[in-house]
Write a protein that holds these residues in place. Structure first.
Motif, mmCIF file in Angstrom:
data_model
loop_
_atom_site.group_PDB
_atom_site.id
_atom_site.type_symbol
_atom_site.label_atom_id
_atom_site.label_comp_id
_atom_site.label_asym_id
_atom_site.label_seq_id
_atom_site.Cartn_x
_atom_site.Cartn_y
_atom_site.Cartn_z
ATOM 1 N N ARG A 135 0.637 -1.472 -0.223
ATOM 2 C CA ARG A 135 -0.303 0.165 0.244
ATOM 3 C C ARG A 135 0.735 1.015 0.311
ATOM 4 O O ARG A 135 0.294 2.161 -0.632
ATOM 5 C CB ARG A 135 -0.828 0.376 1.216
ATOM 6 C CG ARG A 135 -1.585 -0.707 1.365
ATOM 7 C CD ARG A 135 -2.230 -1.890 -0.004
ATOM 8 N NE ARG A 135 -3.019 -0.717 -0.677
ATOM 9 C CZ ARG A 135 -3.580 -1.147 -1.527
ATOM 10 N NH1 ARG A 135 -3.983 -2.399 -2.438
ATOM 11 N NH2 ARG A 135 -4.569 -0.940 -2.546
ATOM 12 N N ARG A 157 -10.680 -7.933 -10.426
ATOM 13 C CA ARG A 157 -10.191 -6.688 -10.377
ATOM 14 C C ARG A 157 -11.056 -6.064 -8.762
ATOM 15 O O ARG A 157 -11.860 -6.642 -8.354
ATOM 16 C CB ARG A 157 -11.127 -6.085 -11.674
ATOM 17 C CG ARG A 157 -10.625 -4.171 -11.058
ATOM 18 C CD ARG A 157 -9.637 -3.679 -12.515
ATOM 19 N NE ARG A 157 -10.052 -2.368 -12.052
ATOM 20 C CZ ARG A 157 -9.995 -1.172 -12.498
ATOM 21 N NH1 ARG A 157 -11.185 -1.771 -13.284
ATOM 22 N NH2 ARG A 157 -10.319 -0.324 -11.922
ATOM 23 N N VAL A 158 -10.178 -5.310 -7.917
ATOM 24 C CA VAL A 158 -10.670 -4.849 -6.662
ATOM 25 C C VAL A 158 -10.371 -3.561 -6.470
ATOM 26 O O VAL A 158 -9.084 -3.124 -7.346
ATOM 27 C CB VAL A 158 -9.548 -6.135 -5.662
ATOM 28 C CG1 VAL A 158 -10.180 -7.375 -5.405
ATOM 29 C CG2 VAL A 158 -8.636 -5.876 -6.050
ATOM 30 N N THR A 159 -10.520 -3.134 -5.509
ATOM 31 C CA THR A 159 -10.890 -1.744 -5.372
ATOM 32 C C THR A 159 -10.364 -2.057 -4.103
ATOM 33 O O THR A 159 -11.384 -2.371 -3.141
ATOM 34 C CB THR A 159 -11.653 -1.134 -5.328
ATOM 35 O OG1 THR A 159 -12.386 -1.139 -6.834
ATOM 36 C CG2 THR A 159 -11.769 0.654 -4.975
ATOM 37 N N ASP A 162 -8.877 1.219 -2.067
ATOM 38 C CA ASP A 162 -8.275 2.421 -1.597
ATOM 39 C C ASP A 162 -9.311 3.336 -2.635
ATOM 40 O O ASP A 162 -9.956 2.935 -3.773
ATOM 41 C CB ASP A 162 -7.458 2.994 -0.759
ATOM 42 C CG ASP A 162 -6.450 2.886 -2.095
ATOM 43 O OD1 ASP A 162 -6.255 3.431 -2.938
ATOM 44 O OD2 ASP A 162 -4.899 2.396 -1.525
ATOM 45 N N ASP A 163 -9.324 4.326 -2.428
ATOM 46 C CA ASP A 163 -10.009 5.664 -3.451
ATOM 47 C C ASP A 163 -8.521 5.936 -3.818
ATOM 48 O O ASP A 163 -9.250 6.986 -4.589
ATOM 49 C CB ASP A 163 -10.249 6.101 -2.800
ATOM 50 C CG ASP A 163 -10.015 7.255 -1.915
ATOM 51 O OD1 ASP A 163 -8.549 7.071 -1.387
ATOM 52 O OD2 ASP A 163 -10.755 8.393 -0.818
ATOM 53 N N GLN A 166 -5.130 3.891 -8.567
ATOM 54 C CA GLN A 166 -5.105 2.574 -10.050
ATOM 55 C C GLN A 166 -5.676 1.935 -9.862
ATOM 56 O O GLN A 166 -7.288 2.252 -9.374
ATOM 57 C CB GLN A 166 -3.303 2.244 -9.060
ATOM 58 C CG GLN A 166 -4.100 1.560 -6.724
ATOM 59 C CD GLN A 166 -4.135 2.835 -6.322
ATOM 60 O OE1 GLN A 166 -4.453 3.906 -6.631
ATOM 61 N NE2 GLN A 166 -4.904 1.952 -4.708
ATOM 62 N N LYS A 167 -5.378 0.934 -10.720
ATOM 63 C CA LYS A 167 -5.884 0.210 -10.600
ATOM 64 C C LYS A 167 -5.489 -0.850 -10.924
ATOM 65 O O LYS A 167 -4.297 -1.401 -10.591
ATOM 66 C CB LYS A 167 -6.298 -0.641 -12.721
ATOM 67 C CG LYS A 167 -7.456 0.019 -12.860
ATOM 68 C CD LYS A 167 -7.517 0.094 -15.053
ATOM 69 C CE LYS A 167 -7.802 0.506 -15.618
ATOM 70 N NZ LYS A 167 -7.883 0.059 -16.927
ATOM 71 N N GLU A 168 -6.250 -1.857 -9.850
ATOM 72 C CA GLU A 168 -5.909 -3.598 -9.187
ATOM 73 C C GLU A 168 -6.185 -4.809 -8.913
ATOM 74 O O GLU A 168 -7.717 -4.749 -9.781
ATOM 75 C CB GLU A 168 -5.927 -2.828 -7.146
ATOM 76 C CG GLU A 168 -4.886 -2.015 -7.094
ATOM 77 C CD GLU A 168 -5.009 -1.571 -5.639
ATOM 78 O OE1 GLU A 168 -4.526 -2.391 -4.947
ATOM 79 O OE2 GLU A 168 -5.267 -0.669 -5.033
ATOM 80 N N TYR A 169 -5.300 -5.531 -9.156
ATOM 81 C CA TYR A 169 -6.196 -6.924 -9.184
ATOM 82 C C TYR A 169 -5.317 -7.933 -8.947
ATOM 83 O O TYR A 169 -4.334 -7.802 -8.426
ATOM 84 C CB TYR A 169 -5.482 -7.171 -11.441
ATOM 85 C CG TYR A 169 -6.048 -7.085 -11.889
ATOM 86 C CD1 TYR A 169 -7.714 -6.849 -12.510
ATOM 87 C CD2 TYR A 169 -5.593 -5.807 -12.522
ATOM 88 C CE1 TYR A 169 -8.291 -6.586 -13.650
ATOM 89 C CE2 TYR A 169 -6.289 -4.556 -13.794
ATOM 90 C CZ TYR A 169 -7.505 -5.165 -14.160
ATOM 91 O OH TYR A 169 -7.846 -3.951 -15.300
#
Lengths: 258, 258
Positions: free
Chosen positions: A21, A59-61, A63-64, A67-70
């Motif tokens: 993070r 695909r996950v989120t 925080d705000d 970035q794009k997250e997987y």
């Protein structure tokens, strides 16, 4: 406007690890960030890849941030392969892995999932850096890491890295004030002296827990261990051509074809 | 009478793999043999070690040879650590790993459980060799390997190996008559171009199978890939000091401490 650099971020402690993070927070100040990281901790996985089971990537989120997250079911090396071939829509300009919770200095590079992700990107010809903090705790404080991570990543984006070279960065567990700076080093000669803890299970069968003591066998002052012990961030360029060129001549004197 | 050399034998395909059984047959002609090998296949495990679960190691008998054998629940690197610290009553004179079912030439060395076992022994200062046959089949024919495995192991016992150097031996899938001899080589520059096979599970969720094509990017005639393509057994000395010494000077010109 020029396109921002694309930065692939991964690690081996899992997508929710505080070290990752922190790394994301620094990288979003330098470029467009895509995270492809293991869904669970993968420490000590070395350069493992998944051959005999399938991989998920969702695909996950978390925080705000922008970035794009997987989140991926595979190893760190799997994450990098999947990112490059399937997830990213262009070639990344940089791949960063970490910040690992715990050292990957000296011989630890061999066992490191963090570094295997960086090496995997390096094999693909992408400039790559692994970052580690010398604190194994989940609650480790990554504050002091930020400016060093940023400086090294900025330099890698600016200068690039030659083919076949990847950077291994270790950061001492000190405050920003205590850290003396960044030192370019070689890998120290060191090893782990294992102590197996032998126990009996309820059925009377022996089993073992692996534990051990890290031993630095290298008195040099140009090593990563020396730098870390003396309050510096260590920066070691590493390579994945493992050929021991210095021994080829000697080996050619063996009687192998008589 | 002088004590016979003690030879530690391991692999990553598991203790019942035909390649390991062949390696044992050759090694019992050279010394006292102790086998500590994984109880199940560990291919693609890289240099993984087991940190978060316990290890079992059980004495087993798989044939009527003079060797002692232990089946271990860990990775190849775990097997070597456990053998050296817990199982063997003296320091081995040689550690051999394999014969792997499938190539560990060029970049494959990075992903290889077979080679990680040899490297682990090398870190402990024990002369070590990984052997691989270029045939992934369980039913691979290891007949032609025997004399080359013996010659290289004999030479390693006779000459020893310098600290920090381990041997990576790959054997083409040819008859004894077709093989031209042993060639000392460097690691070829090569990589895997992955092709992920994307599918949907019965619930409609995407998943991937990792597969790919090996690509040799190296036109040199001194590489392991060249040797293997031209009918030679390849012998590459490798090292686990990964420092890219040639890039240290350049890295010191980066503005890291301004």
């Amino acid at each position: 406007m020029a396109q921002k650099p694309l930065i692939l971020v991964t690690n081996d402690d899992g997508i929710s690890a505080p070290g990752l993070r922190t790394l994301i927070k620094v990288m979003i100040t330098l470029g467009d960030v895509v995270v492809v990281a293991p869904d669970s901790p993968q420490s000590g996985m070395g350069h493992a890849i998944t051959l005999d089971s399938m991989l998920y990537a969702e695909r996950v989120t978390l925080d705000d941030g922008p970035q794009k997250e997987y989140s991926c079911s595979g190893t760190p090396a799997d994450c990098v392969k999947l990112a490059i071939r399937e997830i990213l829509d262009r070639r990344p300009d940089l791949c960063v892995s970490g910040i690992n919770h715990g050292s990957n200095s000296s011989i630890n590079v061999i066992y490191s999932g963090t570094m295997s992700a960086a090496i995997e990107a390096g094999i693909e010809g992408i400039p790559a850096i692994g970052f580690s903090l010398l604190d194994y705790a989940w609650s480790a404080n990554f504050e002091a890491c930020k400016s060093y991570v940023k400086t090294i990543a900025e330099n890698a984006l600016k200068h690039g890295l030659p083919n076949g070279v990847v950077l291994n960065v270790n950061i001492p567990n000190l405050t920003k004030k205590q850290i003396k700076g960044i030192k370019v080093c070689r890998q120290a000669k060191a090893n782990w002296v294992e102590e197996f803890d032998k126990r009996k299970n309820p059925q009377g069968k022996d089993y073992y827990w692996l534990s051990g003591k890290f031993v630095n066998l290298d008195g040099g002052e140009d090593t990563d261990e020396w730098a870390l012990e003396n309050g510096y961030v260590s920066l070691v360029p590493i390579q994945f051509d493992l050929t021991a060129y210095h021994f080829i001549q000697n080996l050619n004197s063996w009687k192998l074809n008589d």
